[in-house]
Design a protein around this motif. Sequence first.
Motif, short mmCIF file in Angstrom:
data_model
loop_
_atom_site.label_atom_id
_atom_site.label_comp_id
_atom_site.label_asym_id
_atom_site.label_seq_id
_atom_site.Cartn_x
_atom_site.Cartn_y
_atom_site.Cartn_z
N ALA A 640 0.85 -1.20 0.00
CA ALA A 640 0.00 0.00 0.00
C ALA A 640 0.88 1.25 0.00
N THR A 641 1.82 1.31 0.93
CA THR A 641 2.74 2.45 1.03
C THR A 641 4.16 1.93 1.24
N PRO A 642 5.00 1.99 0.23
CA PRO A 642 6.38 1.53 0.42
C PRO A 642 7.12 2.41 1.41
N CYS A 643 7.97 1.82 2.22
CA CYS A 643 8.75 2.60 3.19
C CYS A 643 10.15 2.00 3.27
N ALA A 644 11.14 2.84 3.41
CA ALA A 644 12.54 2.39 3.38
C ALA A 644 13.02 1.99 4.76
N LEU A 662 17.75 -7.89 3.30
CA LEU A 662 17.45 -9.32 3.29
C LEU A 662 17.45 -9.88 4.71
N ALA A 663 18.35 -9.40 5.55
CA ALA A 663 18.38 -9.86 6.94
C ALA A 663 17.10 -9.47 7.66
N ALA A 664 16.62 -8.26 7.41
CA ALA A 664 15.39 -7.80 8.06
C ALA A 664 14.19 -8.60 7.58
N LEU A 665 14.15 -8.94 6.29
CA LEU A 665 13.02 -9.69 5.74
C LEU A 665 12.96 -11.08 6.34
N THR A 666 14.11 -11.67 6.60
CA THR A 666 14.14 -13.01 7.19
C THR A 666 13.43 -13.01 8.54
N ASP A 667 13.52 -11.88 9.25
CA ASP A 667 12.90 -11.79 10.57
C ASP A 667 11.47 -11.25 10.51
N LEU A 668 10.96 -10.94 9.29
CA LEU A 668 9.59 -10.41 9.13
C LEU A 668 8.66 -11.43 8.49
N ARG A 669 9.02 -12.70 8.59
CA ARG A 669 8.24 -13.74 7.91
C ARG A 669 6.78 -13.75 8.38
N ALA A 670 6.54 -13.37 9.62
CA ALA A 670 5.17 -13.38 10.16
C ALA A 670 4.37 -12.17 9.70
N ASP A 671 5.01 -11.19 9.07
CA ASP A 671 4.30 -9.97 8.63
C ASP A 671 4.70 -9.66 7.19
N PRO A 672 4.20 -10.46 6.22
CA PRO A 672 4.63 -10.27 4.83
C PRO A 672 4.23 -8.93 4.23
N VAL A 673 3.13 -8.33 4.70
CA VAL A 673 2.74 -7.02 4.17
C VAL A 673 3.80 -5.99 4.53
N ARG A 674 4.17 -5.96 5.82
CA ARG A 674 5.23 -5.05 6.25
C ARG A 674 6.53 -5.34 5.50
N GLY A 675 6.83 -6.62 5.31
CA GLY A 675 8.05 -6.99 4.59
C GLY A 675 8.02 -6.53 3.15
N ALA A 676 6.89 -6.68 2.48
CA ALA A 676 6.78 -6.27 1.08
C ALA A 676 6.94 -4.76 0.95
N GLU A 677 6.37 -4.01 1.88
CA GLU A 677 6.48 -2.56 1.81
C GLU A 677 7.90 -2.10 2.11
N LEU A 678 8.56 -2.76 3.06
CA LEU A 678 9.96 -2.43 3.33
C LEU A 678 10.85 -2.78 2.15
N PHE A 679 10.59 -3.93 1.54
CA PHE A 679 11.41 -4.33 0.39
C PHE A 679 11.31 -3.31 -0.73
N HIS A 680 10.10 -2.95 -1.12
CA HIS A 680 9.93 -2.00 -2.23
C HIS A 680 10.49 -0.62 -1.89
N GLY A 681 10.21 -0.15 -0.68
CA GLY A 681 10.70 1.17 -0.30
C GLY A 681 12.21 1.24 -0.24
N VAL A 714 4.93 -0.17 -8.59
CA VAL A 714 5.42 0.45 -7.36
C VAL A 714 6.88 0.85 -7.54
N LEU A 715 7.68 -0.04 -8.08
CA LEU A 715 9.10 0.25 -8.30
C LEU A 715 9.28 1.36 -9.32
N ALA A 716 8.58 1.28 -10.46
CA ALA A 716 8.75 2.27 -11.52
C ALA A 716 8.35 3.66 -11.05
N GLU A 717 7.20 3.76 -10.39
CA GLU A 717 6.76 5.08 -9.93
C GLU A 717 7.64 5.60 -8.80
N GLY A 718 8.10 4.71 -7.94
CA GLY A 718 8.98 5.14 -6.86
C GLY A 718 10.31 5.67 -7.37
#
Length: 759
Positions: A640-644, A662-681, A714-718
């Motif tokens: 919904a809203t990418p964040c860095a 990548l290290a942070a995403l490994t620890d966000l497995r229980a919250d994929p929405v938050r992980g997806a937004e962090l990844f894109h941002g 999301v990537l292109a517009e960002g």
Amino acid sequence: MTIAPAPAAVPTAERVRVRLSGAVQGVGMRPFVHRLAAECGLAGFVLNGPDGVTIEVEGAGIATFLARLQAERPPLARIEGLAIEPIPAERAAGFAILASRGGPTATRIVPDAATCPACLDELFDPASRFHRYPFVNCTHCGPRWTISRRLPYDRAETSMAGFPLCAACAADYADPSNRRFHAEPVACPACGPRLTHPVGEIATALRAGRIVALKGIGGFHLLCDATDEAAVAALRRRKGRDAKPFAVMVANAASVGLVAAPTAAEADLAATPGRPIVLMRARPGRLAPSVAPRLGRVGVVLAYAPLHHLLFAEIADGLVGHERGGHDWRAPNPAVLVATSANPGGEPLVVDDDDARARLAGIADLIVGHDRPIVTRADDSVMQVVAGRPAFLRRARGFVPDPIPLAEDGPDILAVGGHLKNTVTVTRGREAFVSQHVGDLDGAETLRFWHETVAHLLAVTGVRPAAVAADLHPDYRSTLAAEAMGLPVLRVQHHAAHVAAVAAEHGIAGPVLGLALDGHGLGDDGGAWGGELIRLDGAGWQRLGSLDPLPLPGGDRAAREPWRMGVAALHRLGRDTEAGRLFAQEALAGPLAARLAAGHERIATSSLGRLFDAAAALLGLAGRQAYEGQAAMEMEALVATPCALDQGYRLEGTQLSFAPLLAALTDLRADPVRGAELFHGTLIAGLAAWTLRAAAAQGLDHVALGGGCLMNRVLAEGLDAALRAGGVEPLLPVKLPPNDGGLSFGQAVLARRMIFREE
């Protein structure tokens, strides 16, 4: 382009010759000129020729004629060159449309266009001889490219040659005041093509939950009720398409809101004459869940052929009891259909009736053809809106063969594209003709279609290429075919071609920075590239940097099994021992981690596409992919809203590393929405910082963004916003897809420059 002088510059000329080039044949230009000359009181003639349209007019109203010629041109016409030459008066009387002239081709056929409002009014008018005729058309609409064999665009050179005009159609064709004057596909129930089944039978089958194979403009569609989960699931099962999203068709612009919530730009794009499939936000609960599983957007296409409109009318009549003959084609229609290309097993689109009966019998309950041959198969085009501008995901029906203008003349080149999402390009003077989507060159049928496409494109452009441009990869079937042509072959690096394609469509030939982001391309060092920072200057290019490489365990299998890239990411982080736990469903995860730790997996890749796969796997979103890009698309749909992430990337010399992310995403497995937004941002922030640093070092203020990862909106517009904020002008693909569908164009551009450099 030759631009005419202002009309006021030639008011005293007694007679002028006007030459038009561009999209000026098959669009009603000659009848329009005939009517305009009569209204201006001018004598003379108009004719089609190999170089466009030639007009000679004589009389006192020449200045008015020239002004109105450009201001009131037919809806499908695009005048790209207009030259005016005063010539001696002939004291002629009357204005005539003369026979077409042959010769070396220098003009072009226009794309197919959706049925126009005037024809739709006739389609549902009981008093019209075109009432309920599924092939009604005029000079403002209907098939062009898909029925044309060669130029000039005359009926004898189309698949309508086998349908002699009846007296009524012949009268319309010969009447300069008629909308069908010299409309080459014109026909009616008395003389034109016919369906193999009545429309009512097709509608009954669809209402009953059956699957229908329906021959359209560029090939067969597979149709079913998009609200019937059982029907959609059956179509998936029979076609062998487990999860890849289906497009849906609605009757008209007023019906889009029943299934989707388009922006104004998306709604306008869907209603253009090319009628592309447009990605837009789906309305929850309106479509069967299997239409676009785990995705937030759905591809919507408006009915574009008369047969489609008749079918929607019949379905609506059955659903809500409308009266036959009184159908309002503009009103909202509750019917919505899955409309997917009939290409079983990833083969080319089926276009022939006999072929359909042989290949689609196990998929469709009803196969409906007609006797108008399709000369050139063309899938539906697919588009989205990126940063407020239309952007292609697949370019085909409705837009091919419109050329891409080039900044300079050069040798005629045939460019053969890549292996996936293949297109071919032919250059002629200052124009580049990019073919319709051919597809992945994995099978014999697609390769035959590729050869067919090359032959047809050369025939309709009249080009005899001086050289062939191909990818560096020695095993691509397109490259192997190029080497068998007996012409000089120029090899072009994959990512340089991506950057060149985007820069050239924006008219930039000089030094430019490029960011090429995709799944795979062979580097000039033999490596697997895909996240490249490039400086392009004429025919030369330089790799300025890359993404920090990740292991590529299993080679090509890693693209189909993202869990492998997840294990690769854990290895990069020094966390090999966690692979067996995080990917417990994959028996080979632990052993693969051990092989990586022991140094037995030596292939690495800088691909951003594989980084997407790694992130999705670490978040537990996708261990395996049913279609290319599935993991990335499903992850994008969560954002919904990418964040860095603070300090989520590192600039290490010329390389960009996302190891902290990548290290942070490994620890966000229980919250994929938050992980997806962090990844894109974080991806946007890191790529922008990397690019801005290179732009400053190189003294460049433009960056061309190419490669299949740019299909991620999301990537292109960002990136677009971040680079603009940093004072650099981003160049996004507009006229061609960012993926390998635009690769052949970039190959052609660089090949011409190579020849110039050698000369």
